[in-house]
Design a protein around this motif. Sequence first.
Motif, PDB file in Angstrom:
ATOM      1  N   PHE A 108      -3.314 -13.553  -3.394  1.00 41.66           N
ATOM      2  CA  PHE A 108      -2.426 -12.394  -3.223  1.00 41.66           C
ATOM      3  C   PHE A 108      -2.677 -11.311  -4.274  1.00 41.66           C
ATOM      4  N   LYS A 109      -3.240 -11.685  -5.411  1.00 45.00           N
ATOM      5  CA  LYS A 109      -3.657 -10.655  -6.382  1.00 45.00           C
ATOM      6  C   LYS A 109      -4.747  -9.792  -5.745  1.00 45.00           C
ATOM      7  N   TYR A 111      -5.342  -9.457  -2.570  1.00 44.42           N
ATOM      8  CA  TYR A 111      -4.717  -8.813  -1.399  1.00 44.42           C
ATOM      9  C   TYR A 111      -4.003  -7.523  -1.829  1.00 44.42           C
ATOM     10  N   ASP A 112      -3.163  -7.637  -2.883  1.00 45.49           N
ATOM     11  CA  ASP A 112      -2.418  -6.471  -3.367  1.00 45.49           C
ATOM     12  C   ASP A 112      -3.364  -5.422  -3.939  1.00 45.49           C
ATOM     13  N   SER A 113      -4.394  -5.898  -4.653  1.00 46.60           N
ATOM     14  CA  SER A 113      -5.277  -4.932  -5.315  1.00 46.60           C
ATOM     15  C   SER A 113      -6.031  -4.101  -4.277  1.00 46.60           C
ATOM     16  N   ASN A 115      -4.663  -3.015  -1.670  1.00 48.24           N
ATOM     17  CA  ASN A 115      -3.617  -2.233  -0.995  1.00 48.24           C
ATOM     18  C   ASN A 115      -3.413  -2.697   0.444  1.00 48.24           C
ATOM     19  N   ARG A 118       1.499  -6.682   2.629  1.00 48.48           N
ATOM     20  CA  ARG A 118       1.753  -8.128   2.785  1.00 48.48           C
ATOM     21  C   ARG A 118       2.376  -8.438   4.149  1.00 48.48           C
TER      22      ARG A 118
END
Length: 473
Positions: A108-109, A111-113, A115, A118
Amino acid sequence: MAIRLYNTMGRKYEDFQSIEPMHVGMYTCGPTVYNYAHVGNLRTYVFEDVLKRMLEHFGYSVKHVMNITDVGHLTGDGDDGEDKLGKMARETGRSAWDIAAFYTEAFFKDYDSLNIIRPDVVCPATKHIPEMIALIQRLEKGGHTYVSGGNVYFSIDTFPDYGKLAGLDLEKLQSGARIDVDSNKRNPKDFVLWFTNSKFGKQEMMWDSPWGVGYPGWHIECSAMSMKYLGEQFDIHCGGIDAIPVHHTNEIAQSEAATGKVPWVRYWLHGEFLLSDKGGKMSKSSGEFLTMPLLVSKGYDPLDYRLFCLGAHYRSQLQFTYQALDSAKASRRTLLEKTAQIRSQCKAVPAAASDSSLCRQLADFDDDISNDMNMPKALADMWSLVKDDSLSPEVKYAGLLYMDKVLGLELDKAVSADDDIEIPPEALILLEKRTAAKKARDWAAADQARSELDKLGFAVKDTLQGARLIKKM
Ligand code: AMP
Ligand code: ZN
C-alpha cells in the motif's frame, strides 16, 4: 458519453452498460503478499486505477473491491508447488502471518505513492475462510466437486462452458495434455478448492473445514470475496493477462457453477505485461528485481513511473528501460513547470471545469479516454492543451485539472518559484501534527490533520524530502 471497453470475454469492443444505472461493481485481483510488488505488478494497478477514475469522470459511482492473497497461491498455477507465503516463511524463518502483514503494508506504500485511489473494500483471504467454505459446499451440493487424496477438487467436466474466457479447446487440451503431476485429478484441468494434504509438510495457516483441517485454493478466494461484496453478478473484473488461462477461467467456472447465473461478470479487462529491459516478462525471479523503493532510491518519483505507464496503451506490452523512465521523468518535470506557470498567470481563481465544452482538447480527451482508455492519446490531448497559446491560462488550468482527475499526475500540487505562498502558522502546526501522527502510525489523527489542512486551503504532498504544503486554488 458512450464508454467503449475491450472485453476479453468474446475478444471484442463493447459499449459499457452497467447492471445498475450509473453504478459500477468492480473487482481487481490484488497482490500475493509474500514479497514486494515488482513494477510490472504495479503497471496493472495503474491501469485499473485509470479505469476506475475514467468511470467516475463520466459520472459513475464505483464500488471497487480488491483482495489480498495471503494464503493459497502456489508457486505453480496448476496446483503444483508450494504456497508462496509458506515458502517464504520456511526460507526466512519468519511466520507467514508476519510476512503477509509486512508485504501488505509495503504494497500500500507503493500503491499510495503512485496516487492510485484505494479500493472501497480490501479483503484479505485469511479473513474470509467461512465464505470460501460455504461456496465450496454449494458447489459440492451441485455435484461439481470430488475429494481425492485429501483435497477437494472442482470437476471441470460438470461445467460445459469451461475455458470460454481463454478460448480453450478442451478436446485438444485433453488429448495433448502433458502427464499431469497430480494423479488425484480426474481431468488435468480440474483444480483444488480446498487443500488438506500438502506435500510440503505442515502449513502454518490452516483452518478447520468439513473436509478436514486445511486451506483454500487461490481461485475460490476471489470468487467468494467478490460475490460477498459485489453480489452474484457484477460489472467488471480485472487483472493482468497471465490470469486469463487459469485463475480467471477457474473463477468463472466456480462462480457460474455455484449460482447458475450467467454471466457472472459482464466485462473482463486485462492489462498486458511490462517487459524487462531484456524483453521477457518482468518477474520477481529473473533479472533485476525492480521495485518502487528501488526506483525511488535511484532518484525517480513514483509518479515518473505512473507517467511512463500512461505512455502506452494498457493492452500493449511495454518494455521497461531506464532510458524510457528518464524521458518520462523529464516530461513530468516539464508538465509540472508548465502547469505551475499557467497557474501563476491566472488572474481569477479558475473554476474547475465540469464539462468538455470548454475547449476542443477536453472533448478530444473525453473521446480518447472513453475509447477503451487510450491513455497515450489522452496524454497527447493534455500536451496540446498546455501548448495552445490561443487559450487563456484560466481555461488551460481548469482543463489540466479536468484531465488530471483521470490521469492522476497530481498537477494540482505543481508549484513554481513564482508561487508566492504564505503559509499561516496554524497550517504549519497541523503539518507537524500529521507528520508526528504518521510516525506513531496513528492514521486517524493523521487523516484528521490532513482534513483540517484541507479546510484551511492546503493540500499535503509527501515528497522524498518530507511532507510539503501546497496552496489549493
Ligand atoms: P501477484 O501479486 O503475483 O498475484 O500479481 C499481481 C498482479 O500483477 C496480477 O494482476 C498479475 O496479473 C500482474 N502481473 C504480474 N506480472 C506482471 C507483469 N510483468 N506486467 C504487468 N502485470 C503483471
Ligand atoms: Zn483473483
